[in-house]
Design a protein around this motif. Structure first.
Motif, mmCIF file in Angstrom:
data_model
loop_
_atom_site.group_PDB
_atom_site.id
_atom_site.type_symbol
_atom_site.label_atom_id
_atom_site.label_comp_id
_atom_site.label_asym_id
_atom_site.label_seq_id
_atom_site.Cartn_x
_atom_site.Cartn_y
_atom_site.Cartn_z
ATOM 1 N N SER A 141 0.211 -0.975 0.054
ATOM 2 C CA SER A 141 0.020 0.566 0.247
ATOM 3 C C SER A 141 1.081 1.517 0.051
ATOM 4 O O SER A 141 0.283 2.782 -0.160
ATOM 5 C CB SER A 141 -0.763 0.581 1.434
ATOM 6 N N GLU A 142 2.197 0.756 0.378
ATOM 7 C CA GLU A 142 3.301 2.313 0.683
ATOM 8 C C GLU A 142 2.238 3.370 1.685
ATOM 9 O O GLU A 142 2.967 4.568 1.006
ATOM 10 C CB GLU A 142 3.144 2.730 -0.885
ATOM 11 N N LEU A 143 1.799 2.905 2.516
ATOM 12 C CA LEU A 143 1.354 3.664 3.713
ATOM 13 C C LEU A 143 1.556 3.810 5.222
ATOM 14 O O LEU A 143 0.699 3.874 6.153
ATOM 15 C CB LEU A 143 -0.736 3.457 3.667
ATOM 16 N N GLU A 179 -13.940 -0.845 -11.083
ATOM 17 C CA GLU A 179 -13.066 0.909 -11.022
ATOM 18 C C GLU A 179 -11.958 1.505 -10.779
ATOM 19 O O GLU A 179 -12.087 2.402 -11.095
ATOM 20 C CB GLU A 179 -14.818 1.467 -11.488
ATOM 21 N N VAL A 180 -11.597 0.845 -9.663
ATOM 22 C CA VAL A 180 -11.531 1.008 -8.331
ATOM 23 C C VAL A 180 -9.657 1.635 -9.381
ATOM 24 O O VAL A 180 -9.603 2.560 -9.201
ATOM 25 C CB VAL A 180 -11.442 1.368 -7.217
ATOM 26 N N LEU A 181 -9.413 1.271 -9.930
ATOM 27 C CA LEU A 181 -7.849 1.270 -10.212
ATOM 28 C C LEU A 181 -7.766 2.393 -11.119
ATOM 29 O O LEU A 181 -6.250 3.174 -11.106
ATOM 30 C CB LEU A 181 -7.209 -0.099 -11.091
ATOM 31 N N SER A 182 -8.608 2.917 -11.455
ATOM 32 C CA SER A 182 -9.021 3.997 -12.597
ATOM 33 C C SER A 182 -7.873 4.982 -11.749
ATOM 34 O O SER A 182 -7.856 6.068 -11.753
ATOM 35 C CB SER A 182 -9.875 4.510 -13.073
ATOM 36 N N MET A 183 -8.567 4.979 -10.661
ATOM 37 C CA MET A 183 -8.135 6.182 -9.408
ATOM 38 C C MET A 183 -7.006 6.317 -8.992
ATOM 39 O O MET A 183 -6.035 7.427 -8.312
ATOM 40 C CB MET A 183 -9.304 6.219 -8.055
ATOM 41 N N GLY A 184 -6.233 5.195 -8.705
ATOM 42 C CA GLY A 184 -4.660 5.112 -8.791
ATOM 43 C C GLY A 184 -3.735 6.111 -9.718
ATOM 44 O O GLY A 184 -4.549 6.126 -10.803
ATOM 45 N N ASP A 185 -2.489 6.346 -9.490
ATOM 46 C CA ASP A 185 -1.495 6.783 -10.321
ATOM 47 C C ASP A 185 -1.080 4.962 -11.320
ATOM 48 O O ASP A 185 -1.429 4.584 -10.793
ATOM 49 C CB ASP A 185 -0.192 7.195 -9.685
ATOM 50 N N GLU A 186 -0.927 5.889 -12.414
ATOM 51 C CA GLU A 186 0.560 4.785 -13.217
ATOM 52 C C GLU A 186 0.565 3.139 -12.430
ATOM 53 O O GLU A 186 0.936 2.183 -12.934
ATOM 54 C CB GLU A 186 0.580 5.092 -14.390
ATOM 55 N N SER A 187 1.617 4.224 -11.333
ATOM 56 C CA SER A 187 2.885 2.909 -10.929
ATOM 57 C C SER A 187 2.078 2.053 -10.458
ATOM 58 O O SER A 187 2.174 0.871 -10.258
ATOM 59 C CB SER A 187 4.252 3.610 -10.185
ATOM 60 N N PHE A 188 0.879 2.000 -9.441
ATOM 61 C CA PHE A 188 0.072 1.527 -8.547
ATOM 62 C C PHE A 188 -0.640 0.865 -9.159
ATOM 63 O O PHE A 188 -0.095 -0.167 -8.782
ATOM 64 C CB PHE A 188 -0.359 2.243 -7.360
ATOM 65 N N ARG A 189 -1.254 0.983 -11.009
ATOM 66 C CA ARG A 189 -1.927 0.184 -11.212
ATOM 67 C C ARG A 189 -1.170 -0.622 -11.896
ATOM 68 O O ARG A 189 -1.231 -2.214 -11.995
ATOM 69 C CB ARG A 189 -2.615 1.142 -12.134
ATOM 70 N N GLN A 190 -0.393 -0.262 -12.548
ATOM 71 C CA GLN A 190 0.930 -1.789 -13.279
ATOM 72 C C GLN A 190 0.748 -2.462 -11.973
ATOM 73 O O GLN A 190 1.287 -3.791 -12.102
ATOM 74 C CB GLN A 190 1.646 -1.311 -13.405
ATOM 75 N N LYS A 191 1.506 -2.383 -10.555
ATOM 76 C CA LYS A 191 1.754 -3.409 -9.734
ATOM 77 C C LYS A 191 0.461 -3.920 -9.083
ATOM 78 O O LYS A 191 0.671 -4.981 -9.082
ATOM 79 C CB LYS A 191 2.414 -2.663 -8.721
ATOM 80 N N SER A 192 -0.840 -3.343 -9.202
ATOM 81 C CA SER A 192 -1.698 -3.847 -9.154
ATOM 82 C C SER A 192 -2.488 -5.781 -9.906
ATOM 83 O O SER A 192 -2.599 -6.092 -9.431
ATOM 84 C CB SER A 192 -3.231 -2.863 -8.548
ATOM 85 N N ILE A 193 -2.394 -5.009 -11.794
ATOM 86 C CA ILE A 193 -1.999 -6.209 -11.971
ATOM 87 C C ILE A 193 -1.228 -6.874 -11.991
ATOM 88 O O ILE A 193 -1.579 -8.349 -12.340
ATOM 89 C CB ILE A 193 -1.707 -5.115 -13.909
ATOM 90 N N LYS A 194 -0.440 -6.918 -12.097
ATOM 91 C CA LYS A 194 1.085 -7.998 -11.605
ATOM 92 C C LYS A 194 0.018 -8.889 -10.383
ATOM 93 O O LYS A 194 1.106 -9.759 -10.703
ATOM 94 C CB LYS A 194 2.035 -7.144 -11.581
ATOM 95 N N ARG A 195 -0.086 -7.659 -9.111
ATOM 96 C CA ARG A 195 -0.459 -8.332 -8.727
ATOM 97 C C ARG A 195 -1.920 -9.429 -8.703
ATOM 98 O O ARG A 195 -1.712 -11.195 -7.866
ATOM 99 C CB ARG A 195 -1.010 -8.174 -7.040
ATOM 100 N N MET A 196 -2.812 -9.050 -9.154
ATOM 101 C CA MET A 196 -3.729 -9.554 -9.117
ATOM 102 C C MET A 196 -3.364 -10.932 -10.452
ATOM 103 O O MET A 196 -3.978 -12.497 -10.393
ATOM 104 C CB MET A 196 -5.115 -9.024 -10.518
ATOM 105 N N LYS A 197 -2.674 -10.976 -11.031
ATOM 106 C CA LYS A 197 -1.906 -12.474 -12.190
ATOM 107 C C LYS A 197 -1.224 -13.186 -11.279
ATOM 108 O O LYS A 197 -1.900 -14.159 -11.063
ATOM 109 C CB LYS A 197 -1.169 -11.392 -13.302
#
Length: 247
Positions: A141-143, A179-197
């Motif tokens: 999460s980087e939070l 739809e929520v991934l569209s709210m994140g920045d590009e780097s977090f979106r790519q990290k989330s896609i990799k995690r879902m795979k």
């Protein structure tokens, strides 16, 4: 052959929409002859979904396609048991986590850390099991510096980061992402896609809604197409996305 992890039979959801109707009346007595208008509510049924029969296999990543108001979010609310169906049946052969609009699934008065443990407990995990995943959730999460801040003070982007990290590292068999991934920045979106795979490779079933066609084409193998509350089709992502794009 194993049973599908998700099945629905004749699934439907009906809402009652209130419309205000003006009714003319005539006053009697001392004010005879004076007309007044009384506003009365009229409740009209509206089917958000009807006759939905779908099957989803374990480990599949499924895109749910459809225009605005087609019933995609209603389907996710039914599958996540946020609302009950008006008709039909849902069979879920596993635990469900969902990432819907900001705020769903978290207690706003609790901190980020407290919500991690709350979500884990709701999924049937012990404190020891949550502890084992805690550092991975925080790192993803980087939070870390905001963990002791109440969720109600998070921005939508911060909420999505924590919600995705919690849903993807705590024990779950089915993940619904609306739809929520569209709210994140590009780097977090790519990290989330990799995690879902990675989750799908581990046997988690994922259903996604997104207006970002590139995300859906990159990650989804299968698709379900819904329009105006009706099932148009279910099959491979390539075939259904082509017909959906051409409509």
């Amino acid at each position: 052959m194993e049973n599908p992890i998700i099945e629905t039979f004749g699934l439907g959801k009906k809402y009652h929409i209130s419309n205000l109707v003006n009714k003319n009346t005539e006053e009697k007595g001392l004010l005879g002859g004076i007309k007044s208008i009384i506003t009365q509510p009229r409740h009209q049924p509206k089917w958000a979904l009807r006759n939905i029969d779908i099957k989803v296999e374990q480990g599949d990543i499924v895109a749910v396609l459809g225009g605005n108001g087609s019933g995609k979010s209603t389907l996710f609310r039914l599958l996540s048991e946020i609302t009950d169906p008006s008709e039909g049946e849902i069979i879920l052969r596993g635990s469900v986590s969902c990432i819907l609009e900001a705020g769903v699934g978290f207690h706003h008065e609790l901190t980020g850390k407290e919500n991690i443990y709350l979500n884990g407990t709701l999924l049937g995990m012990s404190t020891e099991e949550i502890n084992a995943q805690f550092d991975q959730i925080v790192a993803f999460s980087e939070l870390e510096q905001y963990l002791n801040v109440p969720i109600k003070k998070y921005s939508s982007g911060m909420y999505i980061r924590l919600a995705f990290a919690v849903a993807s590292f705590l024990r779950t068999d089915i993940l619904l992402v609306d739809e929520v991934l569209s709210m994140g920045d590009e780097s977090f979106r790519q990290k989330s896609i990799k995690r879902m795979k990675q989750m799908a490779d581990e046997g988690c079933t994922i259903m996604m809604v997104s207006h970002d066609a590139k995300i859906l084409r990159d990650i989804c193998c299968s698709a379900i197409h819904i329009e105006q509350g009706q099932l148009i089709g279910q099959g491979s992502m390539g075939e259904l996305f082509k017909s959906y794009s051409e409509k």
